[in-house]
Design a protein around this motif. Structure first.
Motif, short mmCIF file in Angstrom:
data_model
loop_
_atom_site.label_atom_id
_atom_site.label_comp_id
_atom_site.label_asym_id
_atom_site.label_seq_id
_atom_site.Cartn_x
_atom_site.Cartn_y
_atom_site.Cartn_z
N GLN A 103 -2.37 7.56 -4.31
CA GLN A 103 -2.49 6.60 -3.21
C GLN A 103 -2.81 5.26 -3.84
O GLN A 103 -3.61 5.19 -4.77
N MET A 104 -2.16 4.20 -3.36
CA MET A 104 -2.38 2.88 -3.94
C MET A 104 -2.56 1.86 -2.83
O MET A 104 -1.70 1.75 -1.95
N GLN A 105 -3.65 1.13 -2.87
CA GLN A 105 -3.88 0.05 -1.92
C GLN A 105 -3.95 -1.27 -2.66
O GLN A 105 -4.48 -1.35 -3.75
N ASP A 106 -3.44 -2.29 -2.01
CA ASP A 106 -3.56 -3.66 -2.52
C ASP A 106 -2.86 -3.90 -3.85
O ASP A 106 -3.39 -4.57 -4.74
N LEU B 153 -5.73 -1.99 5.64
CA LEU B 153 -5.36 -0.74 6.31
C LEU B 153 -5.96 -0.65 7.70
O LEU B 153 -5.35 -0.10 8.62
N SER C 294 -2.76 11.35 3.09
CA SER C 294 -3.60 10.16 3.30
C SER C 294 -4.07 10.12 4.76
O SER C 294 -3.30 10.40 5.67
N ARG C 295 -5.31 9.78 4.95
CA ARG C 295 -5.90 9.67 6.29
C ARG C 295 -6.80 8.45 6.31
O ARG C 295 -7.63 8.30 5.40
N PHE C 296 -6.69 7.65 7.33
CA PHE C 296 -7.58 6.50 7.46
C PHE C 296 -7.96 6.33 8.92
O PHE C 296 -7.14 6.55 9.81
N LEU D 219 0.94 5.16 0.57
CA LEU D 219 0.11 6.22 1.13
C LEU D 219 0.86 7.55 1.06
O LEU D 219 1.74 7.82 1.88
N PRO D 220 0.55 8.37 0.09
CA PRO D 220 1.26 9.65 -0.01
C PRO D 220 0.80 10.62 1.08
O PRO D 220 -0.19 10.37 1.76
N HIS E 242 0.87 -1.18 0.00
CA HIS E 242 0.00 0.00 0.00
C HIS E 242 0.90 1.22 0.00
O HIS E 242 1.83 1.29 0.81
#
Lengths: 268, 268
Positions: B233-236, A257, A246-248, A242-243, A240
């Motif tokens: 942003q990149m996931q997975d 995540l 990014s917020r999660f 995350l630049p 993953h």
């Protein structure tokens, strides 16, 4: 606040400003410890100027040159009252050799877990936050079995292995080397001038770079079958990227995540 | 045979030896084309010495300096009779500008698809094998929207984008930049002195490095929402790292690697 090293200290100072905010603002008591560094006065001078320029009014240097320095009651009291504690770069092995298990260690843990102080670490200070600390190692062109030595860290980040200067020093293969061996942990690579902020059930990426999360929990690798120094075959590594910005929040983030957030802060 | 550049030409020459074997052995007709290079005679001299040292007896240089050179009937006949065709490094844009759509292009395709000749490309020659050719681009510290320009390639590799000098030049972010934008393609990064051999329904990695497969088919990214030059942003993202010695046959490989093999050779 886990910082990938080389955060801006002279220009916009975004990461350091964020730290001051998270520590409660310009008049909050902040401690900068240079325990990881062999040139503590030079490092402190750099941060003194930076925090001064940001307008922080109550910033104290804690220089640690021995375990005795770290096992001091007055120091512990000061740390327990701090709202922000900033661990500079240097060598994470030195950091842990001096402060691990001391009164300073216990006071910082109490400041973080019980008083809600903001603990920041940059470079060596970031690595040192992990329970399983990436102590040293090199894997330039491919992951290699045994390339990385782990050490015992401060234990603020329990189930994630942190690496720093990540994109700048091309450390994906180094991080994969250790996560392939311990796929029940997640890996997080923090770029320079970048902070991964962990707060409550949320994460945020600040600064100019990004955070790379490495997940080998479902990967199939040959790591158990090869000799030290050999390159594992790895299938189904999840990444993953995350630049900054990014917020999660967990569990809203879902999937890997949400797990990452939980792994960062797990206390079970 | 897709080679990541800088294959050994003076010492063990493992990759070149493998090429000679796949081309049918020491007395097979082999053609080396330096069409991608601006210093064709220097490059040919290097390969002439290397193939000579390996004992290959029938190796011919084809120098191409214009489309007219490549649109030649005698040349096409020679290529159609070759058992091995080796495309050297240089610039893949030059390669395609000179040979794309010419009689040479058609003869090589026929040699590969109908006569079962071994087609090898190294560096620029490797990139040029793709339908969607990674023509140029740079993304050092993170993937970037628009960082990579594609071009029309020879079309031997239909649904995979190849990058070369992969670990040595730290090109994962460059490859992710293009695969994030076109996640229906897979990406393959080939290290220097390393060959990805595609034959029938099988792949094999030979040489001293590895092959990194990038799969964004199930990734969740922000690439569609950001501006050129911004970091998605990149996931997975799924990664597979295949060191030298890796061998897989489809469909036995299963999962993403079976797909990879199919994507490499898909003709539908």
């Amino acid at each position: 606040m886990i910082i990938g090293g080389n955060e801006d200290r002279t220009d916009n100072k975004d990461v350091l400003q964020k730290f001051v905010e998270l520590a409660g603002g310009l008049d909050s008591p902040i401690i900068v410890t240079t325990a990881a560094s062999t040139v503590p006065e030079d490092v402190w001078e750099m941060y003194r100027i930076a925090f001064d320029a940001l307008g922080a009014t109550d910033v104290t240097h804690v220089r640690i040159d021995s375990r005795a320095d770290a096992d001091d009651d007055m120091l512990a009291l000061k740390l327990a009252q701090a709202r922000g504690i900033f661990m500079t770069g240097g060598d994470q092995k030195r950091l842990m050799a001096f402060i691990g298990g001391t009164k300073m260690d216990r006071a910082m843990r109490m400041a973080y877990l019980e008083n809600g102080a903001c603990i920041a670490g940059t470079s060596a200070g970031a690595s040192g936050m992990c329970t399983h600390m990436l102590a040293e190692g090199k894997a330039d062109l491919a992951p290699e079995k045994g390339a990385v030595r782990l050490g015992a860290g401060l234990g603020y980040v329990t189930r994630v292995i942190i690496d720093q200067h990540f994109s700048q020093r091309h450390r994906l293969n180094r991080l994969l080397s250790v996560i392939a061996q311990s796929p029940f942990l997640l890996g997080a690579g923090i770029d320079e001038d970048t902070a991964l902020i962990v707060k409550d059930n949320a994460i945020e990426v600040a600064g100019t770079g990004g955070v790379t999360v490495v997940d080998c929990r479902n990967a199939v690798t040959t790591i158990a079958d090869i000799a030290r120094g050999e390159v594992p075959q790895m299938q189904d590594v999840r990444l993953h990227l995350l630049p900054s910005g990014s917020r999660f929040t967990s569990p809203a983030a879902g999937g890997a995540l949400a797990d990452f957030i939980q792994y960062l802060t797990d206390r079970t």
